[in-house]
Design an enzyme around this catalytic site. Structure first.
Site, short mmCIF file in Angstrom:
data_model
loop_
_atom_site.label_atom_id
_atom_site.label_comp_id
_atom_site.label_asym_id
_atom_site.label_seq_id
_atom_site.Cartn_x
_atom_site.Cartn_y
_atom_site.Cartn_z
CB SER A 68 17.29 33.94 30.00
OG SER A 68 18.46 33.55 29.72
CG ASP A 69 19.58 32.04 36.59
OD1 ASP A 69 19.20 33.43 36.96
OD2 ASP A 69 20.56 31.41 37.04
CD GLN A 70 25.42 33.58 31.30
OE1 GLN A 70 26.16 34.39 32.10
NE2 GLN A 70 26.23 33.49 30.14
N GLY A 105 20.30 28.72 31.60
CA GLY A 105 18.91 28.22 31.08
C GLY A 105 18.16 29.13 30.66
#
EC number: 3.6.1.-
Length: 192
Positions: A68-70, A105
């Site tokens: 995950s990425d933000q 993501g």
């Protein structure tokens, strides 16, 4: 069920994933998180989420790996983690009275088959009008220097919001659980 692995060292993501009451372990991937020239914010978070999951695949065969990425987006500008008081102060001054969209993501990689599901979940917050005094009080109390856009939504950051819009509030904290459950179901994993 293949073992679940969260490709993150984030305490926030770990807490969110624990809500699903599935056993999992965590491991922090080592990847280059640089923004590529011409890359959209959506493409960036999807790429980084997948790269985080794939970075752990060889050391964790036969796992379901969650990446995950933000990022936060203000206008056309990507705003990441501020790391310092002054940068956080400026981010919040810039966001005062504006709409900020958080793009998270999410990737679920089956390292046994190589199949990877990838998505981006948006969540928009409309900010209150903030003055320097309020911003500084918030920063001293919360110290959100490791949070995209300087917003710690699981704490006092929510007091900076006028309103919110999105399909999954957990995406605001960095791990969209509703979408993750869809991905897990596609891999045959049922939540309790």
């Amino acid at each position: 069920m293949l073992p679940l692995l969260l490709a993150s060292s984030s305490a926030y993501r770990r807490e969110l994933l624990s809500r699903l009451r599935l056993p999992f372990t965590c491991c922090s991937p080592d990847i280059d998180e640089s923004h590529r020239p011409g890359e959209s914010a959506t493409a960036l978070v999807k790429r980084l989420a997948e790269e985080k999951a794939r970075a752990l695949a060889s050391s964790h065969p036969a796992h379901l790996i969650i990446g995950s990425d933000q990022v936060a987006v203000l206008g056309e500008r990507i705003i990441g983690k501020p790391h310092t008081f002054e940068k956080a102060r400026q981010q919040l001054l810039d966001a005062s009275g504006a709409s900020v969209t958080f793009l998270t993501g999410l990737a679920l990689l089956n390292s046994q088959t190589g199949h990877c599901q990838v998505d981006c979940v948006p969540f928009t917050v409309n900010m209150r009008t903030l003055d320097s005094t309020r911003i500084e009080r918030y920063l001293h109390a919360e110290q959100p220097y490791d949070c995209a856009g300087s917003f710690k939504a699981e704490g006092l950051g929510v007091s900076l919001f006028q309103s919110t819009a999105g399909s999954d509030a957990t995406s605001l904290i960095g791990l969209p659980l509703i979408r993750l459950v869809d991905m897990l179901l596609a891999e045959g994993v049922e939540t309790p």
